[in-house]
Design an enzyme around this catalytic site. Structure first.
Site, PDB file in Angstrom:
ATOM      1  N   ASN A  10       0.880  -1.179   0.000  1.00 37.67           N
ATOM      2  CA  ASN A  10       0.000   0.000   0.000  1.00 37.67           C
ATOM      3  C   ASN A  10       0.915   1.227   0.000  1.00 37.67           C
ATOM      4  OD1 ASN A  10      -1.824   2.013   0.590  1.00 37.67           O
ATOM      5  ND2 ASN A  10      -2.784   0.936   2.301  1.00 37.67           N
ATOM      6  N   ARG A  69      -2.679  -1.718  -3.602  1.00 36.50           N
ATOM      7  CA  ARG A  69      -3.824  -0.826  -3.464  1.00 36.50           C
ATOM      8  C   ARG A  69      -3.678   0.300  -4.479  1.00 36.50           C
ATOM      9  NH1 ARG A  69      -5.097   3.407   1.356  1.00 36.50           N
ATOM     10  NH2 ARG A  69      -7.123   4.051   0.576  1.00 36.50           N
ATOM     11  N   HIS A 158     -12.273   4.787  -0.698  1.00 40.87           N
ATOM     12  CA  HIS A 158     -12.274   3.957   0.521  1.00 40.87           C
ATOM     13  C   HIS A 158     -13.068   2.665   0.329  1.00 40.87           C
ATOM     14  CE1 HIS A 158     -11.536   7.870   2.973  1.00 40.87           C
ATOM     15  NE2 HIS A 158     -10.410   7.191   2.885  1.00 40.87           N
ATOM     16  N   HIS A 186     -16.004   5.952   7.403  1.00 37.29           N
ATOM     17  CA  HIS A 186     -14.549   5.731   7.427  1.00 37.29           C
ATOM     18  C   HIS A 186     -13.917   7.076   7.771  1.00 37.29           C
ATOM     19  CE1 HIS A 186     -10.697   3.869   5.891  1.00 37.29           C
ATOM     20  NE2 HIS A 186     -10.400   5.158   5.957  1.00 37.29           N
ATOM     21  N   LEU A 187     -13.451   7.215   9.016  1.00 33.80           N
ATOM     22  CA  LEU A 187     -12.937   8.505   9.494  1.00 33.80           C
ATOM     23  C   LEU A 187     -11.453   8.385   9.813  1.00 33.80           C
ATOM     24  CD1 LEU A 187     -15.870   9.321  11.990  1.00 33.80           C
ATOM     25  CD2 LEU A 187     -15.750   9.843   9.547  1.00 33.80           C
ATOM     26  N   GLY A 188     -10.610   8.610   8.816  1.00 34.57           N
ATOM     27  CA  GLY A 188      -9.157   8.613   9.023  1.00 34.57           C
ATOM     28  C   GLY A 188      -8.641  10.005   8.709  1.00 34.57           C
ATOM     29  N   ARG A 219      -8.313  18.416   4.211  1.00 38.86           N
ATOM     30  CA  ARG A 219      -9.119  18.662   3.002  1.00 38.86           C
ATOM     31  C   ARG A 219     -10.472  19.273   3.369  1.00 38.86           C
ATOM     32  NH1 ARG A 219      -8.659  12.646   0.745  1.00 38.86           N
ATOM     33  NH2 ARG A 219      -6.745  12.325   1.942  1.00 38.86           N
ATOM     34  N   ASP A 260      -4.573  16.784  13.463  1.00 35.53           N
ATOM     35  CA  ASP A 260      -4.638  15.506  14.173  1.00 35.53           C
ATOM     36  C   ASP A 260      -5.778  15.571  15.196  1.00 35.53           C
ATOM     37  OD1 ASP A 260      -4.136  13.461  16.201  1.00 35.53           O
ATOM     38  OD2 ASP A 260      -2.231  13.157  15.166  1.00 35.53           O
ATOM     39  N   MET A 261      -6.750  14.675  15.059  1.00 35.98           N
ATOM     40  CA  MET A 261      -7.932  14.750  15.921  1.00 35.98           C
ATOM     41  C   MET A 261      -7.582  14.627  17.400  1.00 35.98           C
ATOM     42  SD  MET A 261     -11.089  15.354  16.090  1.00 35.98           S
ATOM     43  CE  MET A 261     -12.069  15.144  14.614  1.00 35.98           C
ATOM     44  N   GLY A 308      -8.874   5.508  11.833  1.00 41.13           N
ATOM     45  CA  GLY A 308      -8.230   6.102  13.011  1.00 41.13           C
ATOM     46  C   GLY A 308      -9.166   6.845  13.957  1.00 41.13           C
ATOM     47  N   GLY A 310     -12.652   7.072  13.640  1.00 35.59           N
ATOM     48  CA  GLY A 310     -13.864   6.273  13.866  1.00 35.59           C
ATOM     49  C   GLY A 310     -13.658   5.183  14.905  1.00 35.59           C
ATOM     50  N   GLU A 311     -12.458   4.577  14.904  1.00 30.17           N
ATOM     51  CA  GLU A 311     -12.194   3.479  15.836  1.00 30.17           C
ATOM     52  C   GLU A 311     -11.804   3.976  17.222  1.00 30.17           C
ATOM     53  OE1 GLU A 311      -9.210   0.959  13.950  1.00 30.17           O
ATOM     54  OE2 GLU A 311     -10.335   1.086  12.083  1.00 30.17           O
TER      55      GLU A 311
HETATM   56  P1  ADP Z   1      -5.077   7.316   7.218  1.00 29.82           P
HETATM   57  O1  ADP Z   1      -6.259   7.905   6.518  1.00 29.82           O
HETATM   58  O2  ADP Z   1      -3.805   8.082   6.964  1.00 29.82           O
HETATM   59  O3  ADP Z   1      -4.922   5.813   7.090  1.00 29.82           O
HETATM   60  P2  ADP Z   1      -5.838   6.773   9.992  1.00 29.82           P
HETATM   61  O4  ADP Z   1      -6.981   5.879   9.672  1.00 29.82           O
HETATM   62  O5  ADP Z   1      -4.644   6.194  10.664  1.00 29.82           O
HETATM   63  O6  ADP Z   1      -5.365   7.647   8.753  1.00 29.82           O
HETATM   64  O7  ADP Z   1      -6.422   7.958  10.932  1.00 29.82           O
HETATM   65  C1  ADP Z   1      -5.643   9.023  11.356  1.00 29.82           C
HETATM   66  C2  ADP Z   1      -6.487   9.909  12.289  1.00 29.82           C
HETATM   67  O8  ADP Z   1      -6.895   9.116  13.419  1.00 29.82           O
HETATM   68  C3  ADP Z   1      -5.728  11.105  12.845  1.00 29.82           C
HETATM   69  O9  ADP Z   1      -6.532  12.285  12.747  1.00 29.82           O
HETATM   70  C4  ADP Z   1      -5.553  10.756  14.314  1.00 29.82           C
HETATM   71  O10 ADP Z   1      -5.564  11.898  15.118  1.00 29.82           O
HETATM   72  C5  ADP Z   1      -6.800   9.941  14.571  1.00 29.82           C
HETATM   73  N1  ADP Z   1      -6.679   9.164  15.799  1.00 29.82           N
HETATM   74  C6  ADP Z   1      -5.860   8.111  16.057  1.00 29.82           C
HETATM   75  N2  ADP Z   1      -6.006   7.727  17.347  1.00 29.82           N
HETATM   76  C7  ADP Z   1      -6.925   8.564  17.906  1.00 29.82           C
HETATM   77  C8  ADP Z   1      -7.511   8.688  19.210  1.00 29.82           C
HETATM   78  N3  ADP Z   1      -7.178   7.868  20.202  1.00 29.82           N
HETATM   79  N4  ADP Z   1      -8.446   9.671  19.400  1.00 29.82           N
HETATM   80  C9  ADP Z   1      -8.785  10.499  18.409  1.00 29.82           C
HETATM   81  N5  ADP Z   1      -8.277  10.437  17.168  1.00 29.82           N
HETATM   82  C10 ADP Z   1      -7.359   9.481  16.921  1.00 29.82           C
END
Ligand code: ADP
Length: 388
Positions: A10, A69, A158, A186-188, A219, A260-261, A308, A310-311
């Site tokens: 990937n 990917r 996604h 899907h919240l990354g 974005r 960064d959330m 990231g 969402g989980e």
């Molecule tokens: P990508 O789209 O690059 O694969 P990820 O799915 O790893 O990204 O998600 C990254 C996001 O997840 C970042 O905004 C990060 O701050 C957030 N994140 C990771 N762990 C936590 C947490 N414990 N609480 C809140 N946000 C988190």
């Protein structure tokens, strides 16, 4: 999964993630980050791939296939595809629609094919899952001739994650996926929502490119197209300036300076009003899509958080779904706050079951390739590899 050894790659713009599977068992995995950045020991993708190949002894592994990917597959690629020179040309032709992603994906393909020219290399596309979008969802209200000439329509992204999470959720509900209606969030760093009916995508928030829809780390997501005209006419910005602004300087970063959330939520706890507004805009947008997709689906069985944020963010999950009980949607505070990574977070008896389901894009790619390499499909794969 049958016992087939598959190497999954990937390749992103500044990182390479990989996983080696023997059947369903991951044998090795890793991530090379900050490729080409100042101070990084890894100068480029080639150096990253060489390091991975050395560490894994890739040249001598009994591989059946390498999976890649690929973010944008345009209108042509609706299923996993064995890569030949035509496929490479087509992925290259789609670079204008995914300038951040497809070039890195292609680089990974070309380097890995040089390392293992003896096995099939298979592209699995983020857009393919959305090939089922109905015309009413895929079509922009836009000049028909221009849309046809430039391929302007909703593709959605996604899809590897959505497809995996939808199947996993059906397993957790112990019901066939083709009976279920669900919304997956899907919240990354990138973020998108999909409405999935009977296992098929019927609506999704990203569009022609991965810029539309939900608020993301950097974005914009949805924005009035006229903002670009104001920036150009009054601010003198060029198309490239606006593109870079929309991709890298907006979203959470534009609203509060942090993308960064985790940092945004820490600042909210400390009473920072800009971080508070960023979180509010982020969650409001999710709630708006949940309402819209509930209407698109009619009946809703499950709503699922993944990736990231969402989980891991109980705050985002709780705030996005608060006050939706009249729609049959609720979050149980204790279940939401803690538990196994994969779990129900709604109270017992709510009409819509809310879940956290960790995504696993590399596993999903390996599963798709195992299906493609199943004995019935294998003869076709071998013959197209020979042609390449
Ligand atoms: P990508 O789209 O690059 O694969 P990820 O799915 O790893 O990204 O998600 C990254 C996001 O997840 C970042 O905004 C990060 O701050 C957030 N994140 C990771 N762990 C936590 C947490 N414990 N609480 C809140 N946000 C988190």
């Amino acid at each position: 999964m049958a016992r087939v050894m598959i190497f999954v790659l990937n390749c992103g713009s500044s990182s390479v993630k990989y996983r080696l599977f023997d059947g369903s068992s991951p044998l090795a995995s890793g991530k090379v980050e900050r490729i080409g950045e100042a101070g990084s020991p890894i100068a480029d993708h080639e150096a990253a791939l060489e390091q991975i190949a050395r560490d894994l002894r890739l040249a001598s592994l009994p591989l059946e296939a390498v999976g890649h990917r690929v973010v944008h597959g345009g209108a042509r690629f609706r299923t996993p595809t064995v890569i030949d020179s035509d496929v490479i040309d087509e992925i290259r032709a789609l670079i204008p629609l995914a300038p951040l992603h497809n070039p890195a994906n292609l680089e990974g393909i070309e380097l890995a094919r040089r390392l293992r020219p003896d096995v099939p290399h298979v592209a699995v596309f983020d857009t393919s899952f959305h090939a089922t979008l109905p015309a009413a969802a895929a079509t922009y209200a836009f000049d028909r001739g221009l849309a046809a000439r430039y391929g302007i329509r909703r593709y959605g992204f996604h899809g590897i994650s959505f497809s995996y999470v939808a199947r996993r959720t059906a397993t957790l509900l112990d019901r066939p996926v083709d009976e279920l209606n669900m919304i997956v969030l899907h919240l990354g760093n990138g973020a998108s929502a999909a409405a999935i009916q009977g296992g098929r995508s019927v609506e999704t928030s990203m569009g022609l490119t991965p810029l539309e829809g939900l608020v993301m780390g950097t974005r914009t997501g949805d924005i009035d197209p006229a903002v670009a005209f104001v920036l150009a006419r009054q601010g003198g910005l060029s198309v490239d300036d606006i593109d870079a602004l929309y991709q890298h300087e907006c979203g959470l970063r534009g609203l509060c300076g942090d993308n960064d959330m985790r940092t945004v939520i820490q600042r909210v706890s400390a009473g920072d009003p800009h971080a508070q507004l960023a979180l509010d805009v982020y969650c409001h947008r999710i709630r708006k899509y949940v309402g819209a997709y509930h209407a698109v689906l009619g009946r809703l069985d499950a709503i699922v958080f993944t990736a990231g944020i969402g989980e891991n963010s109980a705050d985002v999950r709780a705030q996005s779904l608060s006050g939706l009980l009249p729609m049959g949607i609720a979050v149980d505070p204790a279940r939401n706050a803690a538990g196994r990574p994969e779990r129900v977070i709604s109270p017992d008896g709510t009409p819509v079951t809310a879940y956290v389901v960790p995504t696993d894009e590399e596993r999903a790619i390996a599963e798709e390739i195992t299906t493609l390499l199943a004995p019935s499909a294998r003869r076709q794969v071998v013959s197209s590899t020979e042609k390449a």
